[in-house]
Write a protein that holds these residues in place. Structure first.
Motif, PDB file in Angstrom:
ATOM      1  N   MET A   1       0.841  -1.198   0.000  1.00 42.29           N
ATOM      2  CA  MET A   1       0.000   0.000   0.000  1.00 42.29           C
ATOM      3  C   MET A   1       0.879   1.252   0.000  1.00 42.29           C
ATOM      4  SD  MET A   1      -2.825   1.161   2.797  1.00 42.29           S
ATOM      5  CE  MET A   1      -3.954  -0.195   2.663  1.00 42.29           C
ATOM      6  N   ARG A  12      -3.388   8.627   3.661  1.00 43.38           N
ATOM      7  CA  ARG A  12      -4.464   7.775   3.151  1.00 43.38           C
ATOM      8  C   ARG A  12      -3.906   6.898   2.040  1.00 43.38           C
ATOM      9  NH1 ARG A  12      -9.798   9.516   3.882  1.00 43.38           N
ATOM     10  NH2 ARG A  12      -9.969  10.540   5.872  1.00 43.38           N
ATOM     11  N   ASP A  13      -4.649   5.834   1.768  1.00 47.29           N
ATOM     12  CA  ASP A  13      -4.270   4.891   0.721  1.00 47.29           C
ATOM     13  C   ASP A  13      -4.262   5.573  -0.655  1.00 47.29           C
ATOM     14  OD1 ASP A  13      -3.855   2.675  -0.801  1.00 47.29           O
ATOM     15  OD2 ASP A  13      -5.798   1.748  -0.410  1.00 47.29           O
ATOM     16  N   GLU A  16      -7.332   6.290  -2.952  1.00 47.54           N
ATOM     17  CA  GLU A  16      -8.282   7.396  -2.791  1.00 47.54           C
ATOM     18  C   GLU A  16      -7.911   8.610  -3.639  1.00 47.54           C
ATOM     19  OE1 GLU A  16      -8.797   8.496   1.282  1.00 47.54           O
ATOM     20  OE2 GLU A  16      -9.195   6.461   1.928  1.00 47.54           O
ATOM     21  N   HIS A  61     -11.457  10.489  -3.467  1.00 45.03           N
ATOM     22  CA  HIS A  61     -12.452   9.772  -2.659  1.00 45.03           C
ATOM     23  C   HIS A  61     -12.476  10.257  -1.212  1.00 45.03           C
ATOM     24  CE1 HIS A  61     -13.823   6.965  -5.658  1.00 45.03           C
ATOM     25  NE2 HIS A  61     -12.580   6.726  -6.008  1.00 45.03           N
ATOM     26  N   GLY A  62     -11.712  11.314  -0.918  1.00 42.80           N
ATOM     27  CA  GLY A  62     -11.699  11.844   0.446  1.00 42.80           C
ATOM     28  C   GLY A  62     -12.314  13.216   0.475  1.00 42.80           C
ATOM     29  N   CYS A  63     -11.504  14.225   0.765  1.00 44.29           N
ATOM     30  CA  CYS A  63     -12.033  15.583   0.907  1.00 44.29           C
ATOM     31  C   CYS A  63     -12.159  16.286  -0.451  1.00 44.29           C
ATOM     32  CB  CYS A  63     -11.163  16.389   1.855  1.00 44.29           C
ATOM     33  SG  CYS A  63      -9.451  16.573   1.317  1.00 44.29           S
ATOM     34  N   ARG A  65     -10.052  17.659  -2.376  1.00 37.13           N
ATOM     35  CA  ARG A  65      -9.257  18.859  -2.598  1.00 37.13           C
ATOM     36  C   ARG A  65      -8.040  18.525  -3.446  1.00 37.13           C
ATOM     37  NH1 ARG A  65     -13.328  22.003  -0.988  1.00 37.13           N
ATOM     38  NH2 ARG A  65     -14.241  19.996  -0.652  1.00 37.13           N
TER      39      ARG A  65
ATOM     40  N   ASN B  68     -12.275  15.888   9.215  1.00 37.52           N
ATOM     41  CA  ASN B  68     -12.802  14.560   9.534  1.00 37.52           C
ATOM     42  C   ASN B  68     -13.348  14.448  10.950  1.00 37.52           C
ATOM     43  OD1 ASN B  68     -12.184  13.300   6.926  1.00 37.52           O
ATOM     44  ND2 ASN B  68     -10.059  13.617   7.529  1.00 37.52           N
ATOM     45  N   TRP B  80     -17.815  16.997   8.656  1.00 43.41           N
ATOM     46  CA  TRP B  80     -16.791  17.687   7.849  1.00 43.41           C
ATOM     47  C   TRP B  80     -16.539  16.878   6.578  1.00 43.41           C
ATOM     48  CZ3 TRP B  80     -12.035  16.833   5.641  1.00 43.41           C
ATOM     49  CH2 TRP B  80     -11.218  17.952   5.380  1.00 43.41           C
ATOM     50  N   LEU B  81     -16.710  17.510   5.411  1.00 46.36           N
ATOM     51  CA  LEU B  81     -16.409  16.814   4.156  1.00 46.36           C
ATOM     52  C   LEU B  81     -15.176  17.398   3.484  1.00 46.36           C
ATOM     53  CD1 LEU B  81     -19.933  16.427   2.478  1.00 46.36           C
ATOM     54  CD2 LEU B  81     -18.783  14.874   4.030  1.00 46.36           C
ATOM     55  N   GLY B  82     -14.883  18.654   3.793  1.00 44.70           N
ATOM     56  CA  GLY B  82     -13.753  19.336   3.191  1.00 44.70           C
ATOM     57  C   GLY B  82     -13.591  20.655   3.916  1.00 44.70           C
ATOM     58  N   GLY B 139      -9.392   1.059   3.254  1.00 45.35           N
ATOM     59  CA  GLY B 139      -8.002   1.355   3.589  1.00 45.35           C
ATOM     60  C   GLY B 139      -7.821   2.276   4.785  1.00 45.35           C
ATOM     61  N   LEU B 140      -8.931   2.758   5.368  1.00 44.79           N
ATOM     62  CA  LEU B 140      -8.800   3.678   6.508  1.00 44.79           C
ATOM     63  C   LEU B 140      -8.263   2.952   7.733  1.00 44.79           C
ATOM     64  CD1 LEU B 140     -12.198   5.602   6.535  1.00 44.79           C
ATOM     65  CD2 LEU B 140      -9.960   6.570   6.042  1.00 44.79           C
ATOM     66  N   ALA B 153     -15.037  10.151   7.996  1.00 47.06           N
ATOM     67  CA  ALA B 153     -14.052  10.126   6.923  1.00 47.06           C
ATOM     68  C   ALA B 153     -14.727   9.654   5.653  1.00 47.06           C
ATOM     69  CB  ALA B 153     -12.890   9.203   7.273  1.00 47.06           C
ATOM     70  N   GLN B 154     -14.241  10.184   4.546  1.00 44.77           N
ATOM     71  CA  GLN B 154     -14.701   9.677   3.256  1.00 44.77           C
ATOM     72  C   GLN B 154     -13.610   8.784   2.698  1.00 44.77           C
ATOM     73  OE1 GLN B 154     -16.733  13.193   1.008  1.00 44.77           O
ATOM     74  NE2 GLN B 154     -15.290  13.989   2.475  1.00 44.77           N
ATOM     75  N   SER B 155     -14.024   7.672   2.146  1.00 44.81           N
ATOM     76  CA  SER B 155     -13.041   6.729   1.612  1.00 44.81           C
ATOM     77  C   SER B 155     -13.778   5.787   0.672  1.00 44.81           C
ATOM     78  CB  SER B 155     -12.383   5.959   2.763  1.00 44.81           C
ATOM     79  OG  SER B 155     -11.356   5.144   2.271  1.00 44.81           O
ATOM     80  N   THR B 156     -13.180   4.644   0.418  1.00 48.08           N
ATOM     81  CA  THR B 156     -13.882   3.640  -0.372  1.00 48.08           C
ATOM     82  C   THR B 156     -14.038   2.379   0.468  1.00 48.08           C
ATOM     83  OG1 THR B 156     -11.778   2.926  -1.312  1.00 48.08           O
ATOM     84  CG2 THR B 156     -13.075   4.459  -2.614  1.00 48.08           C
ATOM     85  N   LEU B 159     -14.355  -0.711  -3.037  1.00 48.35           N
ATOM     86  CA  LEU B 159     -14.243   0.129  -4.230  1.00 48.35           C
ATOM     87  C   LEU B 159     -15.378   1.129  -4.413  1.00 48.35           C
ATOM     88  CD1 LEU B 159     -12.926  -2.492  -6.831  1.00 48.35           C
ATOM     89  CD2 LEU B 159     -11.603  -1.034  -5.291  1.00 48.35           C
ATOM     90  N   HIS B 161     -17.542   4.492  -3.074  1.00 47.99           N
ATOM     91  CA  HIS B 161     -17.336   5.657  -2.218  1.00 47.99           C
ATOM     92  C   HIS B 161     -18.276   5.607  -1.009  1.00 47.99           C
ATOM     93  CE1 HIS B 161     -16.362   9.813  -1.214  1.00 47.99           C
ATOM     94  NE2 HIS B 161     -17.638   9.948  -0.944  1.00 47.99           N
TER      95      HIS B 161
END
Lengths: 89, 201
Positions: A1, A12-13, A16, A61-63, A65, B68, B80-82, B139-140, B153-156, B159, B161
């Motif tokens: 990873m 993060r991975d 993402e 896939h995160g914030c 940005r 997050n 919080w998203l961003g 993967g978090l 947190a946003q992640s997958t 696979l 979202h």
């Protein structure tokens, strides 16, 4: 990873993120004044260094940005990340 | 819109209510769909006191500024998203009033408020093995030393979202509507080795 440190979310991975190519390419202030060769250089020509590379990443896939990273293309070590608009480290 | 009388959960066809309570008592994970909460998207500059102050006045609590994290109470939470983007979650039917109030308070501030209630459904995941199931497809780092109640947190996940919010009792997974069936099936499959119990909200 492969872990990428987002300036906001932390490590993060890689999955993402999406890659945005070379960073710090400025649009010419007066495009009309450019020759075709200069315009082509702005549009298409990119550095392909062996070693330190300044590049853009998007934490898709995160914030969501965009940010800049300084990465070594040989070792893949990310030496610094910094937000859009900030100076190169 | 939130008040469509024909509203239907994206998991309605799975007959989850009929299957509730059939799992073993010692099941490692408990899955619950918590459909029909109202979601509001909010954009603005969190560092701008005019924006943050106006929002705080309407919500009754401050928006989460550190990445997050989540603020609020059980019936009104802000995720919080961003750095300039939040998701506000309120009970079904409460969005219209809150959007109007936020819109009024933010008239002169550069911002956006929009209803995204129907874009996601929520699957709540709890039980002793909840974290192990998520680790199979996400993967978090969900270890308590980095992720705990009040984190989001946003992640997958497998696979797809997702937006994860950990509460005191469960992981709430905000899942885009079209991915809901796929992820529910994935969670049941991933949890099979620990035992899966389905519960009703």
């Amino acid at each position: 990873m492969f872990l990428i440190p987002c300036p906001w979310c932390g490590e993060r991975d890689e999955e993402e993120f999406s890659y945005g190519g070379e960073a710090h390419i400025e649009r010419p202030k007066d495009p009309d004044a450019l020759s075709d060769a200069e315009w082509a250089d702005y549009l298409f020509m990119r550095k392909n260094p062996k070693g330190t590379h300044f590049e853009r990443w998007n934490h898709a896939h995160g914030c969501r940005r965009w940010f800049n990273a300084k990465r070594d293309t040989v070792t893949h070590v990310i030496e610094a990340v910094y937000k859009m608009g900030e100076e190169k480290p | 819109m939130a008040h469509n009388p024909l509203r239907q959960s994206p998991l309605a066809h799975l007959g989850l209510i009929a299957r509730a309570g059939q799992g073993a008592d010692d099941a490692g994970i408990i899955l619950t769909e918590a459909p029909f909460t109202d979601h509001i998207g909010l954009r603005g500059d969190g560092a701008d006191t005019a924006f943050a102050g106006a929002v705080e006045k309407v919500l009754g609590f401050a928006l989460p500024i550190s990445p997050n994290t989540v603020t609020g109470k059980a019936k009104k939470t802000a995720l919080w998203l961003g750095p300039d983007e939040w998701l506000i979650v309120v009970p079904f039917g409460a969005a219209d009033k809150l959007i109007a109030a936020l819109g009024k308070a933010l008239t002169d501030v550069h911002s956006a408020v929009f209803d995204v209630s129907d874009s996601r459904t929520v699957i709540s995941l709890s039980g002793a093995n909840a974290r192990h199931v998520l680790a199979k497809g996400c993967g978090l780092d969900l270890h308590p030393r980095t992720f705990g109640p009040g984190s989001c947190a946003q992640s997958t996940l497998a696979l797809a979202h997702i937006l994860i919010h950990q509460t005191d009792t469960a992981y709430r997974l905000y899942i885009h509507r079209s991915f809901a069936e796929y992820l529910w099936a994935w969670l049941e499959d991933a949890g099979a080795e620990f035992g899966v119990s389905i519960s009703t909200p």
